[in-house]
Design a protein around this motif. Structure first.
Motif, mmCIF file in Angstrom:
data_model
loop_
_atom_site.group_PDB
_atom_site.id
_atom_site.type_symbol
_atom_site.label_atom_id
_atom_site.label_comp_id
_atom_site.label_asym_id
_atom_site.label_seq_id
_atom_site.Cartn_x
_atom_site.Cartn_y
_atom_site.Cartn_z
ATOM 1 N N SER A 71 0.824 -1.203 0.000
ATOM 2 C CA SER A 71 0.000 0.000 0.000
ATOM 3 C C SER A 71 0.863 1.260 0.000
ATOM 4 O O SER A 71 1.603 1.538 0.939
ATOM 5 C CB SER A 71 -0.892 0.014 1.243
ATOM 6 O OG SER A 71 -1.373 1.331 1.480
ATOM 7 N N ASN A 72 0.736 2.030 -1.053
ATOM 8 C CA ASN A 72 1.474 3.300 -1.106
ATOM 9 C C ASN A 72 1.050 4.240 0.014
ATOM 10 O O ASN A 72 1.871 4.991 0.543
ATOM 11 C CB ASN A 72 1.247 3.988 -2.454
ATOM 12 C CG ASN A 72 2.119 3.403 -3.550
ATOM 13 O OD1 ASN A 72 3.007 2.601 -3.289
ATOM 14 N ND2 ASN A 72 1.859 3.807 -4.774
ATOM 15 N N LEU A 73 -0.244 4.212 0.354
ATOM 16 C CA LEU A 73 -0.712 5.099 1.422
ATOM 17 C C LEU A 73 -0.053 4.728 2.747
ATOM 18 O O LEU A 73 0.406 5.584 3.501
ATOM 19 C CB LEU A 73 -2.235 5.017 1.558
ATOM 20 C CG LEU A 73 -3.058 5.657 0.438
ATOM 21 C CD1 LEU A 73 -4.544 5.466 0.702
ATOM 22 C CD2 LEU A 73 -2.736 7.137 0.316
ATOM 23 N N ALA A 130 -7.351 -1.035 6.499
ATOM 24 C CA ALA A 130 -7.981 -0.911 5.180
ATOM 25 C C ALA A 130 -7.345 -1.876 4.181
ATOM 26 O O ALA A 130 -8.031 -2.450 3.330
ATOM 27 C CB ALA A 130 -7.879 0.524 4.674
ATOM 28 N N GLN A 131 -6.031 -2.081 4.284
ATOM 29 C CA GLN A 131 -5.375 -3.021 3.371
ATOM 30 C C GLN A 131 -5.711 -4.465 3.719
ATOM 31 O O GLN A 131 -5.927 -5.286 2.832
ATOM 32 C CB GLN A 131 -3.866 -2.801 3.381
ATOM 33 C CG GLN A 131 -3.417 -1.585 2.635
ATOM 34 C CD GLN A 131 -3.843 -1.592 1.173
ATOM 35 O OE1 GLN A 131 -4.632 -0.753 0.744
ATOM 36 N NE2 GLN A 131 -3.332 -2.540 0.404
ATOM 37 N N THR A 183 -8.777 -5.672 2.083
ATOM 38 C CA THR A 183 -8.824 -5.917 0.639
ATOM 39 C C THR A 183 -8.607 -7.392 0.296
ATOM 40 O O THR A 183 -8.831 -7.799 -0.837
ATOM 41 C CB THR A 183 -7.753 -5.103 -0.115
ATOM 42 O OG1 THR A 183 -6.455 -5.561 0.286
ATOM 43 C CG2 THR A 183 -7.889 -3.617 0.183
ATOM 44 N N VAL A 229 10.909 8.181 -5.266
ATOM 45 C CA VAL A 229 10.334 8.787 -6.469
ATOM 46 C C VAL A 229 11.442 9.401 -7.306
ATOM 47 O O VAL A 229 11.499 9.226 -8.530
ATOM 48 C CB VAL A 229 9.280 9.850 -6.101
ATOM 49 C CG1 VAL A 229 8.795 10.583 -7.348
ATOM 50 C CG2 VAL A 229 8.110 9.200 -5.367
ATOM 51 N N MET A 255 -7.378 6.604 -3.779
ATOM 52 C CA MET A 255 -6.302 7.351 -3.140
ATOM 53 C C MET A 255 -6.829 7.909 -1.826
ATOM 54 O O MET A 255 -6.230 7.791 -0.790
ATOM 55 C CB MET A 255 -5.871 8.478 -4.052
ATOM 56 C CG MET A 255 -4.802 9.353 -3.478
ATOM 57 S SD MET A 255 -4.194 10.485 -4.717
ATOM 58 C CE MET A 255 -3.149 9.424 -5.700
ATOM 59 N N ASP A 284 -3.977 5.067 -7.183
ATOM 60 C CA ASP A 284 -2.836 4.501 -6.461
ATOM 61 C C ASP A 284 -3.068 3.091 -5.956
ATOM 62 O O ASP A 284 -2.334 2.615 -5.107
ATOM 63 C CB ASP A 284 -2.395 5.412 -5.320
ATOM 64 C CG ASP A 284 -3.386 5.403 -4.161
ATOM 65 O OD1 ASP A 284 -4.486 4.849 -4.341
ATOM 66 O OD2 ASP A 284 -3.054 5.925 -3.103
ATOM 67 N N CYS A 344 -5.054 1.781 -3.986
ATOM 68 C CA CYS A 344 -5.529 1.571 -2.621
ATOM 69 C C CYS A 344 -7.047 1.647 -2.573
ATOM 70 O O CYS A 344 -7.661 2.511 -3.186
ATOM 71 C CB CYS A 344 -4.919 2.608 -1.682
ATOM 72 S SG CYS A 344 -3.147 2.408 -1.479
ATOM 73 N N MET A 345 -7.635 0.705 -1.853
ATOM 74 C CA MET A 345 -9.084 0.586 -1.808
ATOM 75 C C MET A 345 -9.597 1.195 -0.502
ATOM 76 O O MET A 345 -9.210 0.781 0.577
ATOM 77 C CB MET A 345 -9.464 -0.893 -1.863
ATOM 78 C CG MET A 345 -10.953 -1.150 -2.000
ATOM 79 S SD MET A 345 -11.338 -2.900 -1.674
ATOM 80 C CE MET A 345 -10.626 -3.675 -3.129
ATOM 81 N N LEU A 353 3.506 8.968 -10.209
ATOM 82 C CA LEU A 353 3.907 8.944 -8.795
ATOM 83 C C LEU A 353 4.909 10.062 -8.578
ATOM 84 O O LEU A 353 5.995 10.044 -9.150
ATOM 85 C CB LEU A 353 4.530 7.590 -8.447
ATOM 86 C CG LEU A 353 5.028 7.426 -7.005
ATOM 87 C CD1 LEU A 353 3.896 7.549 -6.008
ATOM 88 C CD2 LEU A 353 5.734 6.075 -6.843
#
Lengths: 407, 407
Positions: free
Chosen positions: A308-310, A327-328, A331, A399, B197, B233, B235-236, B394
């Protein structure tokens, strides 16, 4: 729970000669001129025997480079005499000419070492879609062969670095009832065997006397709980290769489980070193999932979180954002990981910030800023299985490095 | 190939009143005091009928907020009288007390509007794991109810913004053989229906006279090719909700396919607006996969590419790194997307940089710097199906915004 990466240096030396630590191996790392930087870019590891048993595991990506196509064939007979590796170009998506470059490299190694080209594993890492300069590559093999030394492992590790800031080496000497044997290895990359931030290459050697079928069982038994439990950025390389060569020079044939235990320490150390040197990372993050119904459930939930990037951006910000962990976890389909979404605990660096899927300890109690390592514990309360996956945070430097890689 | 996001503003107005554009609806957006910033944070959309048919689609995440648990029940009878939405807190992982907050909000809306609480959809967005201040929320409902106006749609859209920099509104008026009807809507978020996101909330209204079973078929028919084709991104969210309300005030009952076609334009426009305003993005990237054996194959390959951090970072760096496109395509299992890894074409902004999985046009010919939009075309040469998924690059700003969100 056994996390083979948690205590990676348990009996493992990381400052030695790695792939030439075991008896029967010589190595070299030289500058062939493939890298614009002029840094070393060609490595050679040779198994002088008496045995030349070998195996390898490769990326599961369907798009693979010429070196992977070649090396898959090399290992089918269980014999590997040498491994030649280059940085400065991955030789992926380069057509039949690219495959001929790989073939010519193996032929050249075979010629200078007096072995069959069909026993030479080839590995390449760098940009996809560009031919390698064959003349420089073949001339580099001559230079490397002339430089081969029993203490050449570190030079070899230096020559396969791309965005790595330090070489990765590991070795362990183990005494069992059968006798004493050594396993050593080198690795490059900032990712992992399957997913990879950059291509991951690894050569492991041992002076144990083991036939190739034992090696072929032992290697995945080790990589599956070490390299496969590292997921720096969820991207799967086209070139990932881990080779394992046994010289038999110790004359010792350890029991298979004892060999696997030692091999896991070496691959665990190398995997942990990859995480610690991941491109642009400021935190190494262990996501440990317990209370899972199966190993697969634990690994899948852990991997969902590490991808998860978040979540990863929050860790970079030293923000114990457990909501993004939960949240991940949510999923992952129930058929893979049955658990009650309203009864999950999350601890961050030992502080249980979420209990029963609700706020518990004050998130202000969590200190993320002081240490590079971050430990996330997730308890699913749905069984007795557990697993840990390591990743990194998502940073400005990640990045930056990956937006400027090929230009 | 039909990309419902490619020409999103085809007949769609984006500067109107969105969810109150259709006859029979009133809206309001007010400041309840939930946001520390003091900006508007509570929105109310009311269906004055004569019909109050309604439906909704929700996140597929197993971890969901109290508002999603509540609203799933609300829509079971096909009747929705109002939607109340708040920013400033997601009300997720807040335990039974959090559910009571949502329930009390619906009761309050029912009381002030004279409708059943069981017909009030509730949506919340913001940080996970923190209770909402119930007193402020309920007092805000009173204020919003007093402010309800037939031109209140834009105010409502402003009140649901979190990291959005602009409100997202869309409306279209369509004349068919059955007569003229309008569809309008608002959305917030920088992601999508499933992956997000940030939480994505959307309310769509129409004055068409359609029963709830038609709405329940039409809404997923629209979201599946619009919101579901946006993946900022990967993410869900735990709160994503898209509600569709029909007032019947036009007295027009369009054919189902004509309604779906118009609805797709509205959801397509809103989805495209979400991409254009994604957190910290500098490029909107359309990944179009053609020559696929099935729709699923095309979507899965496209999604694999849009979820690659390496690919997305390269786009940020204006680097036409087609190797990262090919490497991601290769991660999709053959049983999902059969194709020959050695015969894939990749074009970037119309320049075919890779043909037959080999370098073709010079990558220097690709201009990524001039335009925000980037078009990646991938031809698998394995069939006649195609699909497009939109994502963002990104960037440093993405990392910055998401590392500093909750603190």
């Amino acid at each position: 729970m056994t996390d083979y990466l948690a205590g990676p240096h348990d009996g493992v030396a990381v400052d030695g000669q790695g792939p030439t630590a075991a008896a029967g191996f010589r190595g070299a790392g030289v500058t062939a001129g493939l890298k614009a930087s002029g840094r070393p870019d060609l490595a050679l590891i040779v198994n002088d025997g008496p045995s030349q048993a070998g195996t390898a595991v490769f990326t599961t990506n369907r798009v693979v480079g010429a070196p992977v196509m070649w090396s898959r064939q090399v290992i089918t007979d269980g014999k590997v005499a040498a491994v030649v590796l280059n940085s400065g170009g991955a030789n992926v998506s380069t057509g039949p000419e690219g495959f001929q470059d790989t073939h010519a490299t193996a032929e050249k190694v075979g010629e200078v070492l007096g072995v069959s080209a069909g026993d030479v594993v080839v590995c390449s890492t760098g940009l996809i879609g560009e031919r390698l300069p064959r003349d420089l590559l073949l001339a580099g093999v001559d230079v490397a062969a002339a430089e081969l030394r029993a203490d050449g492992g570190r030079d070899a590790a230096l020559a396969i670095m791309t965005t790595d800031s330090v070489p990765k080496l590991a070795q362990i000497t183990v005494t069992t009832d059968a006798g004493t044997f050594t396993i050593g290895g080198m690795a490059k990359g900032a990712g992992m065997l399957a997913p990879a931030m950059a291509t991951m290459l690894c050569v492991i050697t041992t002076d144990a006397d083991l036939p190739s079928d034992v090696l072929a069982r032992a290697l995945p038994a080790a990589t599956s709980v070490t390299f496969d439990r590292v997921d720096s950025d969820g991207c799967m390389s086209t070139s990932d290769t881990v080779a394992l060569l046994a010289s038999g020079a110790s004359g010792v044939t350890p029991a298979e489980d004892e060999f696997i235990a030692a091999l896991r320490k070496v691959t665990g150390s190398l995997a942990r070193q990859l995480v610690a040197d991941a491109e642009g990372a400021s935190h190494d993050v262990a996501v440990s999932v317990s209370g899972a119904s199966t190993q697969e459930a634990a690994v899948t939930v852990a991997r969902a979180i590490t991808r998860s990037n978040l979540f990863k951006a929050a860790i970079f910000g030293n923000d114990p954002n457990w909501g993004r962990v939960l949240a991940q976890a949510g999923t992952v389909p129930e058929y893979i990981a049955p658990f009650d979404p309203l009864n999950v605990d999350v601890s961050i660096n030992g502080v249980m910030v979420c209990r029963g899927s609700r706020p518990y300890a004050d998130r202000a109690e969590v200190d993320l800023a002081s240490e590079r390592e971050v430990i996330i514990d997730v308890d699913l309360h749905a069984g007795a299985e557990s697993a840990t996956v390591w990743t990194n945070d998502l940073t400005h430097d990640y990045v930056h490095e990956n937006s400027a890689y090929s230009t």
